[in-house]
Design an enzyme around this catalytic site. Sequence first.
Site, PDB file in Angstrom:
ATOM      1  N   LYS A 268      -5.835 -11.747  -9.384  1.00  0.00           N
ATOM      2  CA  LYS A 268      -4.754 -10.759  -9.420  1.00  0.00           C
ATOM      3  C   LYS A 268      -4.564 -10.299 -10.855  1.00  0.00           C
ATOM      4  O   LYS A 268      -4.259 -11.093 -11.743  1.00  0.00           O
ATOM      5  CB  LYS A 268      -3.466 -11.375  -8.874  1.00  0.00           C
ATOM      6  CG  LYS A 268      -2.296 -10.412  -8.905  1.00  0.00           C
ATOM      7  CD  LYS A 268      -1.079 -10.996  -8.218  1.00  0.00           C
ATOM      8  CE  LYS A 268       0.082 -10.012  -8.280  1.00  0.00           C
ATOM      9  NZ  LYS A 268       1.284 -10.579  -7.660  1.00  0.00           N
TER      10      LYS A 268
ATOM     11  N   GLU B  74     -11.299 -18.177 -11.241  1.00  0.00           N
ATOM     12  CA  GLU B  74     -10.065 -18.277 -10.448  1.00  0.00           C
ATOM     13  C   GLU B  74     -10.370 -18.508  -8.958  1.00  0.00           C
ATOM     14  O   GLU B  74      -9.740 -19.353  -8.325  1.00  0.00           O
ATOM     15  CB  GLU B  74      -9.234 -16.990 -10.599  1.00  0.00           C
ATOM     16  CG  GLU B  74      -8.467 -16.889 -11.911  1.00  0.00           C
ATOM     17  CD  GLU B  74      -7.229 -17.776 -11.933  1.00  0.00           C
ATOM     18  OE1 GLU B  74      -6.938 -18.454 -10.935  1.00  0.00           O
ATOM     19  OE2 GLU B  74      -6.545 -17.785 -12.979  1.00  0.00           O
TER      20      GLU B  74
ATOM     21  N   LYS C 213      -7.012  -8.143  -6.204  1.00  0.00           N
ATOM     22  CA  LYS C 213      -5.887  -7.208  -6.214  1.00  0.00           C
ATOM     23  C   LYS C 213      -5.692  -6.645  -7.604  1.00  0.00           C
ATOM     24  O   LYS C 213      -5.662  -7.445  -8.551  1.00  0.00           O
ATOM     25  CB  LYS C 213      -4.648  -7.982  -5.772  1.00  0.00           C
ATOM     26  CG  LYS C 213      -3.374  -7.218  -5.799  1.00  0.00           C
ATOM     27  CD  LYS C 213      -2.233  -8.110  -5.424  1.00  0.00           C
ATOM     28  CE  LYS C 213      -0.956  -7.306  -5.566  1.00  0.00           C
ATOM     29  NZ  LYS C 213       0.209  -8.110  -5.419  1.00  0.00           N
TER      30      LYS C 213
ATOM     31  N   TYR D 167      -0.826  -0.147   2.891  1.00  0.00           N
ATOM     32  CA  TYR D 167       0.354   0.513   3.451  1.00  0.00           C
ATOM     33  C   TYR D 167      -0.050   1.564   4.480  1.00  0.00           C
ATOM     34  O   TYR D 167       0.793   2.083   5.198  1.00  0.00           O
ATOM     35  CB  TYR D 167       1.199   1.118   2.314  1.00  0.00           C
ATOM     36  CG  TYR D 167       1.643   0.038   1.335  1.00  0.00           C
ATOM     37  CD1 TYR D 167       2.710  -0.802   1.643  1.00  0.00           C
ATOM     38  CD2 TYR D 167       0.948  -0.197   0.147  1.00  0.00           C
ATOM     39  CE1 TYR D 167       3.093  -1.823   0.782  1.00  0.00           C
ATOM     40  CE2 TYR D 167       1.315  -1.214  -0.722  1.00  0.00           C
ATOM     41  CZ  TYR D 167       2.385  -2.022  -0.395  1.00  0.00           C
ATOM     42  OH  TYR D 167       2.751  -3.044  -1.236  1.00  0.00           O
TER      43      TYR D 167
END
Length: 334
Positions: free
Chosen positions: A203, A240, A255, A320
């Site tokens: 992220k 990560e 992201k 979305y």
Amino acid sequence: MQWAGSRRRPRRLRATPATRGLVRETRLDPGQLILPVFVREGLSAPRPITSMPGVVQHTLDTLADTAAEVVTAGLGGIMLFGVPETRDATGTGADDPEGILNVALSRVRGVVGDDTLVMADLCLDEFTDHGHCGVLSTDSGGRTVVDNDATLQRYAAIAVAQARAGAHVVGPSGMMDGQIGVIRDALDAAGYTDVVILAYSAKYASGFYGPFREAVGSTLTGDRATYQQDPGNIVESLREVELDVEQGADIVMVKPALPYLDVIRAVRERVDVPVCAYQVSGEYAQIEAAAANGWIDRDRVALETLTSIRRAGATSILTYYALHVAGLLRDGPR
Ligand code: PBG
């Protein structure tokens, strides 16, 4: 006229929708899409988010209606973000069973059962008065810092509260070191061995989260650069995701999505768990703003960006546009 190599004509396979359909390598399916939703405590009617046209802060009732639509549309999941009325230093609203997110989780789970996956953002930023993703402390030099290990204790409690409220999936998004292991242990110890961890592993500290800050009424001043990743890095993302997989992540996430397609591809090639990507608020807002000006075709660009994210290697996508695109896939573009 014949020319050297003229027997090989790639255009042959682009001639009609039928040929193009036959050879298309990447397709979108509603089951791969996850709808992020915001639910705000104390609202009597849904409230539009101006920087995200078409997206609202829901009441519990309109959230329940949307959850039913998610099932009808065949989406893979619904990811809930809570916007509480009051906030404090340690974000106690996040693990309070009466906190807005936990109340919303049980409401949504009651509506959808096991017909789609109920997912919970597992973070503190919506619940803290300072807006950071963790609790604060003062370091030896007198500076205010986000306290990694104290935050882990909070995440463990929140994970259990969310599982108890009915989440099938928890999505830790705070980028604290060790968060996946601590959350896995806490869930297992509480008997929630089947609750899935969707880890926001890679992220980035991104300007593309701008509209989200309005969506959750963020109180943050400053930035998240001490815990989210520097946009210049890709090797760090591999570290990560590996740490998260080692600690028990079931799915890893990259992201934002479109500005980080190279990261999605690199992660896909490195790990053997599903890779999710998040088409974030600013990516949505960019498309909406240009479409509102008549500069681009919204539906076409929404489908193209999501296809690109899939082509880069994402198994599933938070967007979305999830409900809208499911409609396009069903009925064809308008
Ligand atoms: C943090 C969180 C953020 C988003 C999802 N989870 C904001 C941030 O890290 O600043 C952003 C999502 C979006 O922009 O759509 N809990």
